[in-house]
Design a protein around this motif. Sequence first.
Motif, PDB file in Angstrom:
ATOM      1  N   GLY A   1      65.146  81.204   9.311  1.00 42.17           N
ATOM      2  CA  GLY A   1      66.489  80.930   9.389  1.00 42.17           C
ATOM      3  C   GLY A   1      66.890  79.926   8.354  1.00 42.17           C
ATOM      4  O   GLY A   1      66.220  80.084   7.181  1.00 42.17           O
ATOM      5  N   SER A   2      68.323  79.523   8.270  1.00 40.68           N
ATOM      6  CA  SER A   2      68.659  78.643   7.403  1.00 40.68           C
ATOM      7  C   SER A   2      68.637  77.289   7.534  1.00 40.68           C
ATOM      8  O   SER A   2      68.770  76.645   8.669  1.00 40.68           O
ATOM      9  CB  SER A   2      70.309  79.012   6.985  1.00 40.68           C
ATOM     10  OG  SER A   2      70.524  80.081   6.417  1.00 40.68           O
TER      11      SER A   2
ATOM     12  N   THR B   1      66.585  79.551   2.675  1.00 40.64           N
ATOM     13  CA  THR B   1      66.596  80.706   3.951  1.00 40.64           C
ATOM     14  C   THR B   1      64.845  81.108   3.847  1.00 40.64           C
ATOM     15  O   THR B   1      64.421  81.124   3.057  1.00 40.64           O
ATOM     16  CB  THR B   1      67.125  81.694   3.412  1.00 40.64           C
ATOM     17  OG1 THR B   1      68.560  81.727   3.210  1.00 40.64           O
ATOM     18  CG2 THR B   1      67.103  82.813   4.609  1.00 40.64           C
TER      19      THR B   1
ATOM     20  N   GLU C   1      62.231  83.191   5.541  1.00 38.24           N
ATOM     21  CA  GLU C   1      62.166  84.508   5.695  1.00 38.24           C
ATOM     22  C   GLU C   1      61.419  84.628   7.124  1.00 38.24           C
ATOM     23  O   GLU C   1      60.552  83.917   7.324  1.00 38.24           O
ATOM     24  CB  GLU C   1      61.446  85.410   4.567  1.00 38.24           C
ATOM     25  CG  GLU C   1      62.163  85.367   3.211  1.00 38.24           C
ATOM     26  CD  GLU C   1      61.474  85.960   1.990  1.00 38.24           C
ATOM     27  OE1 GLU C   1      60.180  85.967   2.259  1.00 38.24           O
ATOM     28  OE2 GLU C   1      62.121  85.998   1.015  1.00 38.24           O
TER      29      GLU C   1
ATOM     30  N   THR D   1      65.080  86.618  11.273  1.00 41.39           N
ATOM     31  CA  THR D   1      66.422  86.217  10.917  1.00 41.39           C
ATOM     32  C   THR D   1      67.272  86.988  11.732  1.00 41.39           C
ATOM     33  O   THR D   1      67.094  88.295  11.649  1.00 41.39           O
ATOM     34  CB  THR D   1      66.713  86.103   9.280  1.00 41.39           C
ATOM     35  OG1 THR D   1      66.496  87.301   8.773  1.00 41.39           O
ATOM     36  CG2 THR D   1      65.614  85.092   8.579  1.00 41.39           C
TER      37      THR D   1
ATOM     38  N   GLU E   1      71.106  88.202  11.270  1.00 43.43           N
ATOM     39  CA  GLU E   1      72.571  88.224  10.376  1.00 43.43           C
ATOM     40  C   GLU E   1      73.789  88.845  11.423  1.00 43.43           C
ATOM     41  O   GLU E   1      73.661  89.856  11.582  1.00 43.43           O
ATOM     42  CB  GLU E   1      72.300  89.000   9.193  1.00 43.43           C
ATOM     43  CG  GLU E   1      71.134  88.453   8.031  1.00 43.43           C
ATOM     44  CD  GLU E   1      71.013  89.578   7.157  1.00 43.43           C
ATOM     45  OE1 GLU E   1      70.440  89.019   6.037  1.00 43.43           O
ATOM     46  OE2 GLU E   1      71.550  90.469   7.108  1.00 43.43           O
TER      47      GLU E   1
ATOM     48  N   ASN F   1      71.280  83.078  12.458  1.00 41.85           N
ATOM     49  CA  ASN F   1      70.464  81.949  12.305  1.00 41.85           C
ATOM     50  C   ASN F   1      70.335  81.735  10.894  1.00 41.85           C
ATOM     51  O   ASN F   1      69.527  80.881  10.328  1.00 41.85           O
ATOM     52  CB  ASN F   1      69.129  81.832  12.975  1.00 41.85           C
ATOM     53  CG  ASN F   1      68.274  82.967  12.502  1.00 41.85           C
ATOM     54  OD1 ASN F   1      68.677  83.725  11.890  1.00 41.85           O
ATOM     55  ND2 ASN F   1      67.070  82.938  13.129  1.00 41.85           N
ATOM     56  N   VAL F   2      71.066  82.457   9.834  1.00 41.88           N
ATOM     57  CA  VAL F   2      71.004  82.419   8.380  1.00 41.88           C
ATOM     58  C   VAL F   2      72.670  82.304   8.003  1.00 41.88           C
ATOM     59  O   VAL F   2      73.420  82.737   8.782  1.00 41.88           O
ATOM     60  CB  VAL F   2      70.465  83.559   7.911  1.00 41.88           C
ATOM     61  CG1 VAL F   2      68.796  83.497   8.183  1.00 41.88           C
ATOM     62  CG2 VAL F   2      71.029  84.780   8.261  1.00 41.88           C
TER      63      VAL F   2
END
Length: 308
Positions: free
Chosen positions: A119-120, A153, A155, A158, A160, A190-191
Amino acid sequence: MARRWSLTICVLALALSPSIGQMASLSPSIVEIASSRAEVAESAFTIFNTGAGEQVYFLDLLAFGPSGEDGTPLFTPEETSQSEFLSWIVFPAREVLVPAVSKVEVPFRVVVPDDVAAGSYYGAITVSTSPTDVVVSNGATIEAKTAILVFLTIEGETVEKLEILDFFLERDDASHTFGLFSYRLQNQGNVHLTPSGDVRIRGMFGQTVRVLNANQAEGRVLPDSTRTFTVSYQSVGGNWIARAGDQLRHLAFGPMTAELSLTYGTDGLIQTSWPLWAIPYELMNLLLLIAVVIGGAFVLAFLRKRKG
C-alpha cells in the motif's frame, strides 16, 4: 508544553511551494517511489542556493496526513500511523553545504522492511536554514522551513478504488449556468491515487462545447480520505460580441450536460453527469440587437412604401 506549542507553530509555517525564503529553491516538491518489501529504493532532490554566500541546510522529517477535503496536508510532529515510514528514510548526512549561486543534489534511501503491508506510505522531508532544535525553540527562524512530500507505494496486495460521492455545479459565472464544478472522491483502497480526465460540456444536440481538465493540479487522494476537486470554466476572452459569437457557434444555450470522466490507477474508471440550462446573456443581447435592427429595417421599409 512549550515544545509542543513551538512545534505547532513550525507546522503552520511550513509551505508546500519548493522555496525557502528568497535564498533557495527545492526540486522536485513531490517525490514518488515504488518498491517491494525488503528492498532499498534510491531517490534524490536538489537544493538551489540563490544567495550570494554559501549556506548550510538542515534536513529533518515530519509525518503528514489529509486535512479536510481540500488536499492541504496536515503536518504533525506527533506519533501517527505514518511515523513508522519516516524511520525508513536514510540520508548520508543531515547537513548540506551549498555554495553561493549553486546547487547540490541530496540523495536519500528508503529501506523497506520485509514485514510491512502493501500500500501507500507518505511523509515529508523538511529543509531549513537552522537546526531542528533551534527551529523548535526560536519562532523567529521557522519561516525558513519547507517540505518535500515523499510518497512510497509498496507493491503487493494493493487495492485501487475511488468512489465518487458528488458531482455538481457549485457556482454559475456571469454569462453561463456553468462556471465552477465540484466533485468529491473517496479513496476506499490502500494506495494513494491521482485521477485524471475531463469535464466535457455538451450542448442540446450532443455537440461538445468545452472540454475542461478535471485535475489540472494533479491532486492525489490518500487512502481512507475524501478530497474535493474544483474545475473552473473560463469564458472566452474579448468583447461581448466575440463571446456571443462563440456561444452561437457552439450553440451553447438551452439544455446542456456536464459529463465527468476520470481514470485512475491501472484500470479505474469513473463517469457521471450533471444537467444544465444555459441562458448566456451575451448571446441573448446579440440576438436582441439583431432583432431590433431587422425590426427597424422592416419598419423603415414599410414607411417608405406607404410614402411612395
